[in-house]
Design a protein around this motif. Sequence first.
Motif, PDB file in Angstrom:
ATOM      1  N   TYR A  66      45.952  81.434  43.255  1.00 37.89           N
ATOM      2  CA  TYR A  66      44.554  81.318  43.675  1.00 37.89           C
ATOM      3  C   TYR A  66      44.464  80.353  44.863  1.00 37.89           C
ATOM      4  O   TYR A  66      43.898  79.274  44.759  1.00 37.89           O
ATOM      5  CB  TYR A  66      43.711  80.801  42.497  1.00 37.89           C
ATOM      6  CG  TYR A  66      42.234  81.087  42.566  1.00 37.89           C
ATOM      7  CD1 TYR A  66      41.602  81.441  43.758  1.00 37.89           C
ATOM      8  CD2 TYR A  66      41.455  80.989  41.418  1.00 37.89           C
ATOM      9  CE1 TYR A  66      40.248  81.700  43.807  1.00 37.89           C
ATOM     10  CE2 TYR A  66      40.082  81.236  41.450  1.00 37.89           C
ATOM     11  CZ  TYR A  66      39.490  81.580  42.646  1.00 37.89           C
ATOM     12  OH  TYR A  66      38.142  81.826  42.693  1.00 37.89           O
ATOM     13  N   GLU A 101      45.695  67.574  35.479  1.00 38.60           N
ATOM     14  CA  GLU A 101      44.766  68.557  36.054  1.00 38.60           C
ATOM     15  C   GLU A 101      44.997  68.748  37.549  1.00 38.60           C
ATOM     16  O   GLU A 101      44.887  69.863  38.065  1.00 38.60           O
ATOM     17  CB  GLU A 101      43.319  68.153  35.785  1.00 38.60           C
ATOM     18  CG  GLU A 101      42.901  66.808  36.324  1.00 38.60           C
ATOM     19  CD  GLU A 101      41.475  66.469  35.941  1.00 38.60           C
ATOM     20  OE1 GLU A 101      40.548  66.972  36.614  1.00 38.60           O
ATOM     21  OE2 GLU A 101      41.287  65.711  34.974  1.00 38.60           O
ATOM     22  N   LEU A 122      35.692  81.087  35.786  1.00 31.94           N
ATOM     23  CA  LEU A 122      36.776  80.199  36.198  1.00 31.94           C
ATOM     24  C   LEU A 122      37.292  79.382  35.024  1.00 31.94           C
ATOM     25  O   LEU A 122      38.503  79.150  34.909  1.00 31.94           O
ATOM     26  CB  LEU A 122      36.305  79.282  37.322  1.00 31.94           C
ATOM     27  CG  LEU A 122      37.342  78.321  37.896  1.00 31.94           C
ATOM     28  CD1 LEU A 122      38.579  79.065  38.383  1.00 31.94           C
ATOM     29  CD2 LEU A 122      36.723  77.492  39.021  1.00 31.94           C
ATOM     30  N   LEU A 165      40.992  78.688  45.928  1.00 29.47           N
ATOM     31  CA  LEU A 165      40.197  77.955  44.944  1.00 29.47           C
ATOM     32  C   LEU A 165      39.761  76.605  45.523  1.00 29.47           C
ATOM     33  O   LEU A 165      40.597  75.782  45.915  1.00 29.47           O
ATOM     34  CB  LEU A 165      41.003  77.748  43.663  1.00 29.47           C
ATOM     35  CG  LEU A 165      40.343  76.916  42.560  1.00 29.47           C
ATOM     36  CD1 LEU A 165      39.022  77.543  42.120  1.00 29.47           C
ATOM     37  CD2 LEU A 165      41.295  76.772  41.366  1.00 29.47           C
ATOM     38  N   TYR A 181      37.066  73.774  41.036  1.00 33.78           N
ATOM     39  CA  TYR A 181      38.077  73.520  40.007  1.00 33.78           C
ATOM     40  C   TYR A 181      37.678  72.329  39.153  1.00 33.78           C
ATOM     41  O   TYR A 181      37.702  72.393  37.910  1.00 33.78           O
ATOM     42  CB  TYR A 181      39.424  73.273  40.668  1.00 33.78           C
ATOM     43  CG  TYR A 181      40.528  72.880  39.707  1.00 33.78           C
ATOM     44  CD1 TYR A 181      41.239  73.841  39.003  1.00 33.78           C
ATOM     45  CD2 TYR A 181      40.860  71.547  39.511  1.00 33.78           C
ATOM     46  CE1 TYR A 181      42.249  73.486  38.122  1.00 33.78           C
ATOM     47  CE2 TYR A 181      41.873  71.177  38.630  1.00 33.78           C
ATOM     48  CZ  TYR A 181      42.561  72.148  37.941  1.00 33.78           C
ATOM     49  OH  TYR A 181      43.564  71.783  37.072  1.00 33.78           O
ATOM     50  N   GLN A 182      37.296  71.246  39.787  1.00 33.84           N
ATOM     51  CA  GLN A 182      36.937  70.035  39.052  1.00 33.84           C
ATOM     52  C   GLN A 182      35.718  70.261  38.170  1.00 33.84           C
ATOM     53  O   GLN A 182      35.656  69.754  37.042  1.00 33.84           O
ATOM     54  CB  GLN A 182      36.698  68.895  40.032  1.00 33.84           C
ATOM     55  CG  GLN A 182      37.968  68.426  40.735  1.00 33.84           C
ATOM     56  CD  GLN A 182      37.700  67.416  41.828  1.00 33.84           C
ATOM     57  OE1 GLN A 182      36.629  67.407  42.451  1.00 33.84           O
ATOM     58  NE2 GLN A 182      38.664  66.542  42.091  1.00 33.84           N
ATOM     59  N   LEU A 213      41.225  78.960  33.810  1.00 37.48           N
ATOM     60  CA  LEU A 213      41.895  77.661  33.798  1.00 37.48           C
ATOM     61  C   LEU A 213      42.337  77.252  32.404  1.00 37.48           C
ATOM     62  O   LEU A 213      43.394  76.626  32.241  1.00 37.48           O
ATOM     63  CB  LEU A 213      40.966  76.599  34.386  1.00 37.48           C
ATOM     64  CG  LEU A 213      40.562  76.805  35.850  1.00 37.48           C
ATOM     65  CD1 LEU A 213      39.672  75.663  36.328  1.00 37.48           C
ATOM     66  CD2 LEU A 213      41.789  76.939  36.744  1.00 37.48           C
ATOM     67  N   ARG A 227      38.501  72.831  45.568  1.00 34.43           N
ATOM     68  CA  ARG A 227      38.751  71.693  44.684  1.00 34.43           C
ATOM     69  C   ARG A 227      37.513  71.344  43.858  1.00 34.43           C
ATOM     70  O   ARG A 227      37.605  71.065  42.659  1.00 34.43           O
ATOM     71  CB  ARG A 227      39.191  70.486  45.526  1.00 34.43           C
ATOM     72  CG  ARG A 227      39.669  69.268  44.703  1.00 34.43           C
ATOM     73  CD  ARG A 227      41.105  69.468  44.334  1.00 34.43           C
ATOM     74  NE  ARG A 227      41.672  68.316  43.641  1.00 34.43           N
ATOM     75  CZ  ARG A 227      42.678  67.588  44.117  1.00 34.43           C
ATOM     76  NH1 ARG A 227      43.196  67.862  45.296  1.00 34.43           N
ATOM     77  NH2 ARG A 227      43.188  66.598  43.421  1.00 34.43           N
ATOM     78  N   THR A 242      46.982  76.601  44.046  1.00 32.86           N
ATOM     79  CA  THR A 242      46.630  76.747  45.454  1.00 32.86           C
ATOM     80  C   THR A 242      47.845  76.709  46.371  1.00 32.86           C
ATOM     81  O   THR A 242      47.707  76.885  47.586  1.00 32.86           O
ATOM     82  CB  THR A 242      45.633  75.650  45.875  1.00 32.86           C
ATOM     83  OG1 THR A 242      46.161  74.355  45.539  1.00 32.86           O
ATOM     84  CG2 THR A 242      44.301  75.845  45.177  1.00 32.86           C
ATOM     85  N   TYR A 299      46.008  72.339  39.609  1.00 32.12           N
ATOM     86  CA  TYR A 299      45.262  72.800  40.784  1.00 32.12           C
ATOM     87  C   TYR A 299      46.194  73.017  41.976  1.00 32.12           C
ATOM     88  O   TYR A 299      46.118  74.040  42.664  1.00 32.12           O
ATOM     89  CB  TYR A 299      44.183  71.783  41.156  1.00 32.12           C
ATOM     90  CG  TYR A 299      43.493  72.107  42.464  1.00 32.12           C
ATOM     91  CD1 TYR A 299      42.531  73.121  42.524  1.00 32.12           C
ATOM     92  CD2 TYR A 299      43.833  71.445  43.641  1.00 32.12           C
ATOM     93  CE1 TYR A 299      41.913  73.449  43.724  1.00 32.12           C
ATOM     94  CE2 TYR A 299      43.220  71.769  44.843  1.00 32.12           C
ATOM     95  CZ  TYR A 299      42.261  72.766  44.881  1.00 32.12           C
ATOM     96  OH  TYR A 299      41.661  73.097  46.072  1.00 32.12           O
TER      97      TYR A 299
END
Length: 327
Positions: free
Chosen positions: A48, A17, A2, A51, A56-57, A6, A53, A25, A21
């Motif tokens: 995506y 950021e 991932l 994805l 992602y974070q 990113l 959260r 999404t 995201y």
Amino acid sequence: MLTALLLQLFGDDPRRETGVYLLLTGKRTVSVLYAGLRAHILQWLLLYPTLARADYQAAIAQLIRAGALVKTDSGLIVTDKNAQVRAAQVIQLPAAYRPWMGMTAFDQRLTLAVQAVSENGAGVRHYRPAVSDWGVQQQVRRWYQGTQPRVFADELQGLFEALPQDAGDVLAAGFIGHAFVGSAQADLATQMRRTQALAQLVTRLDEDPQRWPQTAALWGGRQPIFPRTQTQIVDLLDQGFSREAIGQRLGVRPSTVNEHLLTAAIMGQALPLEGLYPAAIKHAFDQVPDPTETNYQTLLSQVPASDFFQVRLFQILQFQGRWPGND
């Protein structure tokens, strides 16, 4: 994996950021889309949608700890270009992908359709569906009732021959049929390769749907990514209605009208500027000292008779190279 995906979505300019995201999404507010446009990542809208959260974070935090990204007051910037090059070697972004392709839903329908044609062609009537979603099963059942399995199989073979060999191989490896079970999509890199291959197939369907009618029917054509209200608003604007009159006619707030028009412009739709800019205001925008100014407040102070909508639309069209300039 991932982190490799990113890292490619950030650059030398600060990018929020959260905005990245929301774009991935599928959040379709003006602020998210405008930021994506300015950052040249608008193509990856809805890439995506599943994805999480938290995932992602965690990936962003890992990139920051590794020094590949650094936080500024305005957002994240890439500090390690070599890491970005390596990331592109690990995961290739699917260049053929477009948000209107409806990839997730079509992938499920295609997978199940291939299985149904294969199993039924072998005389098998009872099997475990490759896709468990009941809605998808019903869609494929209705499609199957109006299709000719042999024609579909021939179309699919022709489509595969029209694709690069690696794309056909990736798609075929994900199918399930009679006496054949493809490889599972085990990682994100494989998913992105399949997205690229499927996008190449959809591109051919979109270019010539009459050549592949059974498969094009299964795809369903370009998927609307914005509500019908947006189309109505743009149509009324084309007919000569003002923003205020459009809001009254449709019973929506002025801010809703503005948001839909700005969204349409961001996505490349042509708008009749004569209905949006009185001649004096249009001329004033033609004369601003720096038409590439990104601060809307600066432009608003230079054209005080304008409003936020007119400033933002000017910025969008200037960035896209579509502002008509000084007459």
